[in-house]
Design a protein around this motif. Structure first.
Motif, short mmCIF file in Angstrom:
data_model
loop_
_atom_site.label_atom_id
_atom_site.label_comp_id
_atom_site.label_asym_id
_atom_site.label_seq_id
_atom_site.Cartn_x
_atom_site.Cartn_y
_atom_site.Cartn_z
N LYS A 1 -27.89 -2.03 20.18
CA LYS A 1 -28.11 -2.67 19.09
C LYS A 1 -29.21 -2.24 18.07
O LYS A 1 -30.29 -2.04 18.79
CB LYS A 1 -28.03 -3.94 19.08
CG LYS A 1 -27.96 -4.97 17.84
CD LYS A 1 -27.00 -5.73 17.48
CE LYS A 1 -27.11 -6.50 16.15
NZ LYS A 1 -25.92 -6.13 15.42
N VAL A 2 -29.11 -1.56 17.02
CA VAL A 2 -30.15 -1.25 16.39
C VAL A 2 -31.23 -2.19 15.69
O VAL A 2 -30.68 -3.35 15.44
CB VAL A 2 -29.84 -0.30 15.04
CG1 VAL A 2 -29.07 -0.96 14.08
CG2 VAL A 2 -31.13 0.29 14.67
N LEU A 3 -32.43 -2.60 15.95
CA LEU A 3 -33.20 -3.33 15.30
C LEU A 3 -34.28 -2.91 14.17
O LEU A 3 -34.42 -3.83 13.40
CB LEU A 3 -33.96 -3.79 16.70
CG LEU A 3 -33.42 -4.40 18.00
CD1 LEU A 3 -34.27 -4.73 18.82
CD2 LEU A 3 -32.43 -5.53 17.42
N LEU A 4 -34.41 -1.81 14.17
CA LEU A 4 -35.04 -1.16 13.08
C LEU A 4 -34.72 0.14 12.56
O LEU A 4 -34.64 0.99 13.42
CB LEU A 4 -36.75 -1.17 13.29
CG LEU A 4 -37.61 -2.13 13.13
CD1 LEU A 4 -39.09 -1.78 13.50
CD2 LEU A 4 -37.61 -2.95 11.76
N ASP B 1 -34.24 9.77 15.95
CA ASP B 1 -34.44 9.76 14.46
C ASP B 1 -35.31 8.73 14.03
O ASP B 1 -35.69 8.37 13.02
CB ASP B 1 -33.11 9.33 13.64
CG ASP B 1 -32.65 7.95 14.06
OD1 ASP B 1 -32.98 7.39 15.33
OD2 ASP B 1 -31.65 7.65 13.47
N GLY B 2 -36.19 8.19 15.16
CA GLY B 2 -37.30 7.06 14.79
C GLY B 2 -36.66 5.52 14.90
O GLY B 2 -37.47 4.55 14.87
N SER B 3 -35.47 5.35 14.89
CA SER B 3 -34.82 3.85 14.63
C SER B 3 -35.13 3.44 16.32
O SER B 3 -35.08 4.05 17.11
CB SER B 3 -33.27 3.96 14.64
OG SER B 3 -32.56 4.81 15.29
N ILE B 4 -35.20 1.94 16.16
CA ILE B 4 -35.49 1.19 17.23
C ILE B 4 -34.24 0.49 18.03
O ILE B 4 -33.56 -0.29 17.05
CB ILE B 4 -36.66 0.38 17.34
CG1 ILE B 4 -38.00 1.30 16.67
CG2 ILE B 4 -36.83 -0.43 18.35
CD1 ILE B 4 -39.34 0.73 16.48
N ASP C 1 -35.60 4.38 8.65
CA ASP C 1 -36.67 4.11 7.44
C ASP C 1 -37.38 2.97 7.66
O ASP C 1 -38.14 2.63 6.76
CB ASP C 1 -35.64 4.18 6.03
CG ASP C 1 -34.91 3.01 6.10
OD1 ASP C 1 -34.89 2.26 6.93
OD2 ASP C 1 -34.04 2.74 5.06
N GLY C 2 -37.29 2.36 8.73
CA GLY C 2 -38.49 1.15 8.97
C GLY C 2 -37.71 0.04 8.32
O GLY C 2 -38.51 -0.94 8.60
#
Ligand code: ARG
Length: 589
Positions: free
Chosen positions: A314-317, A299-302, A320-321
């Motif tokens: 752990k999600v860092l971004l 989904d584009g998340s980092i 949706d940025g």
């Protein structure tokens, strides 16, 4: 006494090494860290105890035989080490009796000569230490939890400075995000352009009121949350109207919060605003992605994967940025280091965030920042009231200003009950100082990691393990010193150590001589509670002494003058220690 202790330790170490050589043992097997100096369980046993069992194995000897051997060598020289009177061997312990007049004289000299600097050291000389604390959000005023945070941060900063460090205190103002937009939304929809002055409210309380109103609004109107989110998007886009409202409300919040800092004696060298640093974290995360330290989901998340060290993914971004709490902290840490390279950075933040800081520190290390290993989370427990846990949503949170007002009112009551109004002069000022002393002591006395139940009434007690009791001990000595002028045969005499011959005096001398050691320990463990408990011990010991022995009116004026001198040392230690704990000193109470 510290000097004597250090010398003695060196001497014993040397003896052990020589003995080793003589017995054909590798002297390197004698390790300095195994050598300690303790306080014997009973004063009759000696002033210092040196346990020798850690070395018995190396010498392949029963511990008591080794202590006898070391004792003999101590004696064999022309004289015993300076400050040592005699010794005793009790099993594996070498018990030392100090030369009382020598130790006392040294204390007299140091406490007088060093005055307000007595207890200071250069333990952290040329070390730069950043201490971040308080770090409030601008949607509401400070609460009791912040008071504990502030007490800890301020005290640790003072103790570190006193121990030679160059300290920079930093407040990270969390001034952006959804929670900030919530009070903004409520104000926009319900505030009708009113100002704090219109409502006669302290400006941060005014903002806080709208945060509470938002939560009521959200219960009635399920779409309120969407409107707050929309506001956050507009804020991020730089919408002028939203930004204007944001600036206005932030100013109110921050101005009010700063007034509370001023009232409580809290000082910052630097303010960081999250709104100014939160974007920096994003760039770092993208760099980490390039280096392969992080990974991208479909989904584009980092994300970062920390499962290898027992943590989570752990999600860092977000997709949706937009960045997260930890992302901002990554950016903040890096820009702080660039701006002011530190040897250590301490984050004073509640234990609820233990996990967050573990993750943060690991990420910074993986990003290759050498200094990340010098980051330290000074974690502290919750503060509850006897009634139970505080909850900000339900409005049962204990507001810092209200609590201070209440404590001050109670302290005033106490002064009136004791009929001390005339003596204290300015009752408002005195009561406020007692309130602060009560609060700060109560918050600093337990170990930081412990949860606390804050009991206002108990904290204000003039007897027992409280701030006011320590303040009172200081005031009592001041009152005695004021009377000294009237006692001419004592006033002009210099105190001398040889006139102090009671057990209680020796106990006090030993305790006071330990002050620099206690400060050092508090500094190296970032733990003001050691110092707080020590000041209580000093106050108790002095009170007992004061009960049992006349000071000013001792029969022999030389004895009186020497006791006065000892009392001055007590006063100096209390004053210096109270400053380090941010407990106001009072000449009269
Ligand atoms: N404002 C945050 C809170 O109220 C605390 C910030 C702690 N400091 C940090 N660098 N994360 O929870």
């Amino acid at each position: 006494m510290v000097v004597f202790k250090v010398q003695l330790k060196q001497k014993i170490f040397q003896i052990l090494k020589e003995q080793a050589k003589k017995s054909g043992i590798d002297p390197e097997a004698i390790r300095e860290e195994d050598l300690s100096i303790e306080n014997p369980p009973k004063p009759e046993l000696g002033d210092l105890a040196i346990p020798l069992f850690p070395f018995a194995k190396v010498f392949r000897m029963p511990p008591h035989a080794l202590s006898s051997l070391v004792g003999e060598s101590l004696q064999q020289g022309a004289s015993l080490p300076e400050g040592v009177d005699r010794f005793n061997i009790v099993g594996p312990y070498l018990n030392i009796f100090l030369n009382r007049p020598m130790v006392t004289e040294l204390l007299f000299q140091q406490a007088v000569k060093e005055g307000d600097r007595f207890g200071s050291s250069d333990l952290f000389r040329s070390k730069r230490i950043m201490v971040e604390f308080s770090s409030p959000n601008t949607n509401k005023p400070l609460h009791l939890g912040h008071l504990r945070n502030d007490a800890l941060g301020e005290s640790v900063a003072r103790i570190l400075r006193f121990s030679g460090a160059t300290v920079r205190t930093v407040d990270l103002i969390n001034d952006r995000g959804i929670h900030i937009c919530k009070s903004m939304l409520a104000y926009k929809e319900l505030g009708q352009g009113r100002t704090p002055e219109d409502e006669g409210l302290k400006s941060d309380h005014f903002v806080g009121k709208y945060y509470v109103l938002y939560n009521e609004l959200a219960k009635r109107d399920p779409e309120a949350e969407d409107r707050a989110r929309a506001m956050l998007v507009k804020w991020e886009q730089g919408d002028p109207e939203v930004r204007l409202l944001w600036e206005k409300m932030n100013q109110w919040a921050i101005e009010g919060i700063k007034r509370t800092y001023e009232r409580t004696g809290i000082h910052f060298d630097q303010f960081n605003f999250e709104s100014e640093v939160y974007l920096k974290g994003k760039e770092e995360v993208l760099k980490g992605l390039e280096k392969g330290i992080f990974y991208r989901e479909a989904d584009g998340s980092i994300w970062v994967n920390l499962e290898d060290i027992g943590l989570d993914r752990k999600v860092l971004l977000r997709s949706d940025g937009t960045s997260l709490y930890v992302t901002q902290d990554i950016g903040t840490a890096i820009s702080r280091y660039k701006d002011w390279p530190f040897d250590t950075m301490i984050y004073v933040v509640a234990s609820e965030q233990n996990y967050h800081f573990k993750v943060l520190f690991t990420i910074l290390e993986r990003l290759g920042y050498e200094w990340a290993k010098n980051l330290y989370h000074l974690s502290y427990g919750m503060v509850n009231l006897p009634e139970g846990k505080m909850k900000s949503r339900e409005g049962t949170v204990v507001d810092a200003d209200d609590l201070l007002d209440e404590l001050t009112e109670m302290a005033k009551e106490e002064i009136r009950t004791k009929e001390r109004e005339e003596e204290v002069g300015n009752i408002d000022e005195t009561a406020e100082k007692i309130a602060l002393g009560a609060l700060h002591y109560y918050l600093l006395q337990p170990s930081p990691s412990k949860d606390i139940v804050f009991n206002p009434k108990e904290s204000l007690s003039f007897t027992g393990n409280t701030g006011p009791y320590i303040q009172y001990t200081g005031a009592r000595i001041c009152s005695m010193l004021r009377k000294l002028n009237g006692v001419t045969q004592v006033k002009d005499r210099n105190g001398k150590a040889t006139y102090l011959n009671t057990t209680e005096e020796w106990e006090l001398v030993k305790l006071l001589s330990d002050f620099p050691v206690v400060v050092e320990l508090s500094a190296s463990s970032y733990n003001p509670s050691l110092l707080a408990n020590y000041l209580y011990e000093v106050s108790k010991t002095f009170s007992r002494y004061y009960h049992e022995h006349p000071i000013l009116y001792a029969e022999d004026p030389d004895v009186a003058a020497s006791r006065v001198q000892l009392s001055r040392c007590v006063l100096q230690v209390l004053k210096n220690g109270m400053y380090l704990l941010n407990i106001p000193f009072l000449e009269v109470m």
